[in-house]
Write a protein that holds these residues in place. Structure first.
Motif: not given
Length: 202
Positions: A33-39
């Protein structure tokens, strides 16, 4: 008895391994979730840009034998579609301006402090000086934006539409990573310089 003991050990083995597997699968979820904040932001830009890039060859209605991007010329109001703004916050947004034969995409990069403002300005200038190597990058961005792309019907005739969309999205991801990496490097060097300077008076 042997069969019952073996079955019991087999059942206990399965029961003990099942929770471990469940824990192993559940652990990466917070980091994902932290890695996909821009998704969600990038997915919205991808969908909007894909819909806006339905352009075609359309010669000028004013000058004979001329074919120019209507989004740049703006000679006929009926050929310009409504601009679309995809905003993550007031400091990070994307403006998509479609027309009948071209699309202009303007990007505002996140700038949380003065260091990021300087890095963004210098990095954007570096890229725009080499705009011909990026094919669709404009040499001058639109007002209040850091970078702008111009995609015409000629580009879509020579290149795949989904590949152009992927390029814009990947570009936005990479430039954010580059600026963050440069900021970390500057802070690290500044910390070392400050430490060496203070050591002289110790």
């Amino acid at each position: 008895s042997s069969s019952s003991s073996s079955s019991g050990s087999g059942s206990s083995g399965r029961s003990s391994s099942a929770p471990a597997a469940g824990r192993a699968r559940a652990a990466p979820r917070p980091s994902a979730k932290m890695a996909n904040t821009l998704k969600p932001y990038l997915d919205c830009i991808r969908t909007t840009l894909t819909a806006a890039m339905c352009v075609r060859n359309f010669p000028s209605q004013i000058v004979e034998r001329h074919n120019k991007p209507e989004v740049e010329v703006r000679g006929n109001r009926e050929l310009i579609l409504n601009p679309l703004t995809v905003s993550r916050n007031e400091n990070e947004m994307c403006l998509i301006e479609p027309s009948i034969n071209s699309v202009r995409v303007s990007i505002r990069i996140k700038q949380a402090d003065e260091i990021e403002e300087i890095l963004t300005r210098m990095f954007s200038r570096f890229l725009m000086q080499r705009a011909e190597q990026f094919v669709i990058l404009r040499r001058k961005p639109m007002a209040n934006f850091d970078l702008s792309f111009l995609i015409t019907h000629k580009h879509l005739e020579d290149m795949w539409k989904h590949k152009l969309v992927d390029f814009v999205i990947t570009f936005m991801e990479d430039i954010d990573k580059e600026i963050n990496g440069m900021k970390i490097a500057i802070n690290t060097r500044a910390r070392i310089v400050a430490y060496e300077y203070i050591q002289q008076f110790a």
